[in-house]
Design an enzyme around this catalytic site. Structure first.
Site, PDB file in Angstrom:
ATOM      1  N   LYS A  83       0.869  -1.179   0.000  1.00 49.94           N
ATOM      2  CA  LYS A  83       0.000   0.000   0.000  1.00 49.94           C
ATOM      3  C   LYS A  83       0.902   1.222   0.000  1.00 49.94           C
ATOM      4  CE  LYS A  83      -2.895   2.861   2.874  1.00 49.94           C
ATOM      5  NZ  LYS A  83      -3.706   3.012   4.088  1.00 49.94           N
ATOM      6  N   GLY A 122      -8.070   8.913   9.704  1.00 46.84           N
ATOM      7  CA  GLY A 122      -8.353   8.996  11.138  1.00 46.84           C
ATOM      8  C   GLY A 122      -9.391  10.033  11.529  1.00 46.84           C
ATOM      9  N   ALA A 142      -9.606   5.345   4.118  1.00 47.12           N
ATOM     10  CA  ALA A 142      -9.564   6.473   5.065  1.00 47.12           C
ATOM     11  C   ALA A 142     -10.864   7.259   5.109  1.00 47.12           C
ATOM     12  CB  ALA A 142      -8.417   7.428   4.753  1.00 47.12           C
ATOM     13  N   GLY A 143     -11.218   7.641   6.310  1.00 45.39           N
ATOM     14  CA  GLY A 143     -12.345   8.538   6.520  1.00 45.39           C
ATOM     15  C   GLY A 143     -13.585   7.888   7.089  1.00 45.39           C
ATOM     16  N   ASN A 164      -9.007   1.616   9.579  1.00 43.36           N
ATOM     17  CA  ASN A 164      -8.282   1.240  10.787  1.00 43.36           C
ATOM     18  C   ASN A 164      -8.903   1.917  12.007  1.00 43.36           C
ATOM     19  OD1 ASN A 164      -6.416   0.722  12.842  1.00 43.36           O
ATOM     20  ND2 ASN A 164      -4.657   1.032  11.577  1.00 43.36           N
ATOM     21  N   THR A 165      -8.840   3.254  12.038  1.00 41.00           N
ATOM     22  CA  THR A 165      -9.284   3.971  13.232  1.00 41.00           C
ATOM     23  C   THR A 165     -10.762   3.764  13.536  1.00 41.00           C
ATOM     24  OG1 THR A 165      -7.646   5.619  12.623  1.00 41.00           O
ATOM     25  CG2 THR A 165      -9.127   6.207  14.394  1.00 41.00           C
TER      26      THR A 165
END
EC number: 2.8.1.10
Lengths: 262, 66
Positions: free
Chosen positions: A104, A165, A191-192, A213-214
């Protein structure tokens, strides 16, 4: 449609899960393992760092918990701000993973936004593709850039939904749609995503998958959120395949109008 | 001789190999990757690769990340 017939294909490999998850920000290895199991993810991202940084001698190695025989490990270039550092990181990752060359690529612009630096991303892509890497690239939601990255040979293009994040969801769905319309490689939102509905929206739009992830690690109960995300991704995918009803301005009764008493 | 390992000055005997460094760092058998002066040295070559004073060595592993 059976699950078997609806695989996501990346770099020639079939995956039944369209949820890709990171391994950062968890409390400990146990929570990491349980959350990833609950997510059902088959592709799992990891970071590459110096051995003496953040090392707890009692803690097992991440790849002993999230093992390459069970998961497709996707090393990232998080923290890299230049093409040179990103390429170095990918080469170290390939050595770390015994020649496995799926990476990635993310080359960041600044620490406040972690927004991708597209100029450096393009430079790194050129070198990595030439060097035989299979590049899944993190990018902004610019349809022209996304198409260029595809044409350069990336195996998947991963526009941001919003900042890494941030949990703000998909802020420009129209651009993501433009990117998908033009694409011949899988488009994944990276993301987001903040909660399950964000993931479902991405899938309902027709994205091939979602990387997060977050949204999981930062939830009050990460393991439960991992399970929610698994269902949201599956529900969103099925809704996309089913094809939603058209939106109407006025009501349309669901029950027959004939035979009403009185 | 002195060399730099992950940004820190490290002392090793003259003629030490990369494998000697791995032993010193107590990471034998761990899944790591090593770069010497920005060139990857494959795991199979660690025992053969002689280090020199002033070498800059990076030793990395996988950790949690998105």
């Amino acid at each position: 449609m059976s699950e078997q017939n609806d695989a996501m294909v990346i770099a020639g490999k079939r995956y039944l899960s369209r949820l890709l998850v990171g391994t950062g920000k968890y409390k400990d290895m146990q929570e990491t393992r349980l959350a990833i199991e609950a997510s059902g993810a088959e592709i799992v991202t990891v970071a590459v760092r110096r051995t003496n940084i953040g090392q707890n001698p009692d803690e097992p190695n991440l790849l002993d918990i999230i093992t390459p025989d069970k998961y497709t490990i996707l090393p990232n270039t998080a923290g890299c701000y230049t093409a040179e550092d990103a390429v170095r990181t990918c080469r170290l990752a390939r050595e770390l993973m015994d020649g496995h060359d799926l990476v990635k690529l993310e080359v960041l612009g600044d620490q406040k936004t972690l927004y991708p630096n597209i100029v450096e991303t393009i430079k790194a892509t050129e070198i990595l593709v030439k060097d035989g890497f299979k590049v899944m690239v993190y990018t902004n939601d610019d349809p022209i850039v996304a198409k260029q990255l595809e044409e350069m040979g990336c195996v998947a293009v991963m526009p941001l939904g919003s900042l890494i994040g941030s949990g703000l969801g998909i802020l420009n769905p129209h651009n993501i749609k433009l990117i998908m319309e033009a694409a011949n490689v899988p488009i994944l939102v990276d993301a987001g995503v903040g909660t399950a509905s964000d993931a479902a929206i991405a899938m309902e739009m027709g994205c091939e998958g979602v990387l997060m992830n977050t949204a999981i690690a930062g939830a009050r109960n990460p393991i439960l959120m991992a399970s929610a995300m698994r269902k949201a991704i599956e529900a969103g995918r099925e809704a996309f395949l089913a094809g939603r009803m058209p939106r109407k301005r006025y009501a349309s009764a669901s029950s027959p109008l004939e035979g009403i008493i009185g | 001789m002195k060399l730099e390992v992950n940004g820190e000055i490290t002392q090793l005997n003259e003629g030490a190999s990369l494998h000697d460094l791995v032993i010193k760092l107590d990471i034998v058998g761990q899944r790591i990757a090593i770069e010497v002066n920005q060139e990857i040295v494959p795991r199979s070559q660690h025992a053969l690769h002689k280090l020199n004073a002033g070498d800059k060595v990076e030793v990395v592993r996988a950790i949690g990340g998105g």
